[in-house]
Design a protein around this motif. Structure first.
Motif, PDB file in Angstrom:
ATOM      1  N   GLU A   1       0.833  -1.200   0.000  1.00 15.86           N
ATOM      2  CA  GLU A   1       0.000   0.000   0.000  1.00 15.86           C
ATOM      3  C   GLU A   1       0.871   1.255   0.000  1.00 15.86           C
ATOM      4  O   GLU A   1       0.573   2.225  -0.705  1.00 15.86           O
ATOM      5  N   ALA A   2       1.955   1.238   0.755  1.00 13.14           N
ATOM      6  CA  ALA A   2       2.882   2.374   0.779  1.00 13.14           C
ATOM      7  C   ALA A   2       3.548   2.546  -0.582  1.00 13.14           C
ATOM      8  O   ALA A   2       3.732   3.679  -1.050  1.00 13.14           O
ATOM      9  N   ALA A   3       3.904   1.439  -1.235  1.00 20.93           N
ATOM     10  CA  ALA A   3       4.498   1.503  -2.575  1.00 20.93           C
ATOM     11  C   ALA A   3       3.504   2.101  -3.564  1.00 20.93           C
ATOM     12  O   ALA A   3       3.877   2.920  -4.415  1.00 20.93           O
ATOM     13  N   HIS A   4       2.237   1.720  -3.465  1.00 19.47           N
ATOM     14  CA  HIS A   4       1.201   2.269  -4.342  1.00 19.47           C
ATOM     15  C   HIS A   4       1.087   3.779  -4.138  1.00 19.47           C
ATOM     16  O   HIS A   4       1.017   4.536  -5.124  1.00 19.47           O
ATOM     17  N   ARG A   5       1.063   4.209  -2.872  1.00 22.96           N
ATOM     18  CA  ARG A   5       0.970   5.647  -2.588  1.00 22.96           C
ATOM     19  C   ARG A   5       2.205   6.392  -3.109  1.00 22.96           C
ATOM     20  O   ARG A   5       2.090   7.461  -3.711  1.00 22.96           O
ATOM     21  N   TRP A   6       3.393   5.819  -2.889  1.00 23.22           N
ATOM     22  CA  TRP A   6       4.637   6.445  -3.335  1.00 23.22           C
ATOM     23  C   TRP A   6       4.604   6.628  -4.858  1.00 23.22           C
ATOM     24  O   TRP A   6       4.903   7.698  -5.380  1.00 23.22           O
ATOM     25  N   ALA A   7       4.236   5.571  -5.576  1.00 23.86           N
ATOM     26  CA  ALA A   7       4.212   5.614  -7.037  1.00 23.86           C
ATOM     27  C   ALA A   7       3.139   6.583  -7.538  1.00 23.86           C
ATOM     28  O   ALA A   7       3.391   7.377  -8.451  1.00 23.86           O
ATOM     29  N   GLY A   8       1.960   6.518  -6.976  1.00 21.41           N
ATOM     30  CA  GLY A   8       0.871   7.399  -7.398  1.00 21.41           C
ATOM     31  C   GLY A   8       1.204   8.866  -7.183  1.00 21.41           C
ATOM     32  O   GLY A   8       0.876   9.716  -8.019  1.00 21.41           O
ATOM     33  N   ALA A   9       1.879   9.173  -6.081  1.00 21.06           N
ATOM     34  CA  ALA A   9       2.265  10.554  -5.792  1.00 21.06           C
ATOM     35  C   ALA A   9       3.278  11.075  -6.802  1.00 21.06           C
ATOM     36  O   ALA A   9       3.451  12.295  -6.932  1.00 21.06           O
ATOM     37  N   ARG A  10       3.924  10.190  -7.530  1.00 21.36           N
ATOM     38  CA  ARG A  10       4.926  10.577  -8.535  1.00 21.36           C
ATOM     39  C   ARG A  10       4.408  10.416  -9.961  1.00 21.36           C
ATOM     40  O   ARG A  10       5.179  10.386 -10.910  1.00 21.36           O
ATOM     41  N   GLY A  11       3.106  10.280 -10.089  1.00 22.83           N
ATOM     42  CA  GLY A  11       2.496  10.265 -11.410  1.00 22.83           C
ATOM     43  C   GLY A  11       2.320   8.909 -12.054  1.00 22.83           C
ATOM     44  O   GLY A  11       1.857   8.835 -13.194  1.00 22.83           O
ATOM     45  N   ALA A  12       2.675   7.843 -11.383  1.00 28.05           N
ATOM     46  CA  ALA A  12       2.473   6.510 -11.957  1.00 28.05           C
ATOM     47  C   ALA A  12       0.981   6.190 -11.967  1.00 28.05           C
ATOM     48  O   ALA A  12       0.261   6.524 -11.022  1.00 28.05           O
ATOM     49  N   VAL A  13       0.547   5.563 -13.050  1.00 32.05           N
ATOM     50  CA  VAL A  13      -0.864   5.208 -13.170  1.00 32.05           C
ATOM     51  C   VAL A  13      -1.097   3.700 -13.034  1.00 32.05           C
ATOM     52  O   VAL A  13      -2.241   3.247 -13.026  1.00 32.05           O
ATOM     53  N   GLU A  14      -0.022   2.949 -12.943  1.00 31.22           N
ATOM     54  CA  GLU A  14      -0.124   1.508 -12.693  1.00 31.22           C
ATOM     55  C   GLU A  14       1.189   1.021 -12.106  1.00 31.22           C
ATOM     56  O   GLU A  14       2.202   1.719 -12.156  1.00 31.22           O
ATOM     57  N   ILE A  15       1.132  -0.188 -11.566  1.00 31.87           N
ATOM     58  CA  ILE A  15       2.321  -0.769 -10.949  1.00 31.87           C
ATOM     59  C   ILE A  15       2.444  -2.219 -11.405  1.00 31.87           C
ATOM     60  O   ILE A  15       1.442  -2.920 -11.527  1.00 31.87           O
ATOM     61  N   TRP A  16       3.664  -2.624 -11.707  1.00 30.24           N
ATOM     62  CA  TRP A  16       3.957  -3.952 -12.221  1.00 30.24           C
ATOM     63  C   TRP A  16       4.926  -4.647 -11.280  1.00 30.24           C
ATOM     64  O   TRP A  16       5.640  -4.007 -10.503  1.00 30.24           O
ATOM     65  N   LEU A  17       4.997  -5.961 -11.407  1.00 31.01           N
ATOM     66  CA  LEU A  17       5.993  -6.743 -10.678  1.00 31.01           C
ATOM     67  C   LEU A  17       6.165  -8.081 -11.350  1.00 31.01           C
ATOM     68  O   LEU A  17       5.316  -8.510 -12.129  1.00 31.01           O
TER      69      LEU A  17
END
Length: 172
Positions: free
Chosen positions: A111-127
């Motif tokens: 959840e923290a990674a999602h917030r970190w990425a979203g705050a920097r303009g990322a619209v999706e996350i992969w792994l």
């Protein structure tokens, strides 16, 4: 004391290296022909400092009484054509110490990674997750992740590229 998520610092480098070492050992045990045994330390303070100094990388830790017991490493990237262009994030690693698994720390880190990425303009996350790691696959699916592709491999130790045996005569 409750587990807290915060940005890692260079002062965490020993604990971070220990956590990465635990993950590296797990991967090596599962697939020793792909993953090397973890070095000591698993990540040098220079590697950790480089991550911390890069604005396109996030390194977050879960702390239990000030000592990191989990980490998530996230990188920002830009997708380019032929794919639809967009800013996305990649979870490079997530590790929770064995003694702390099943306590919600992994979910909190993601959840923290999602917030970190979203705050920097990322619209999706992969792994990426290994097929051998059924527990992790179930964890990610419970968080709403979906399989997009399968990465496949083949070793060439016994066969040539075209599938014929490499054991041919010298006159071939």
């Amino acid at each position: 004391m409750a587990t807290q998520i915060r940005v890692a610092t260079i002062a965490d480098h020993v604990a971070l290296a220990d956590l990465w070492g635990e993950a590296d050992a797990f991967h090596h045990a599962a697939l020793p022909r792909i993953y090397a045994p973890p070095p000591d330390p698993a990540r040098s303070s220079e590697v950790i400092a480089a991550i911390l100094d890069d604005p396109d990388q996030g390194l977050l830790v879960a702390c239990d009484e000030e000592r990191p017991v989990g980490l998530v490493h996230v990188t920002l990237r830009e997708r380019r054509p032929p794919m639809l262009p967009k800013r996305f994030a990649v979870v490079e690693a997530i590790v929770v110490a064995a003694a702390h698994r099943g306590t919600g720390i992994g979910r909190s880190l993601m959840e923290a990674a999602h917030r970190w990425a979203g705050a920097r303009g990322a619209v999706e996350i992969w792994l990426d997750v290994g097929e051998f790691n059924a527990g992790a696959i179930g964890f990610y699916e419970a968080l709403g992740y979906e399989t997009v592709s399968h990465r496949m491999r083949r070793e060439f130790d016994a066969f040539s590229v075209d599938g014929r045996s490499q054991q041919t005569s010298q006159t071939d």
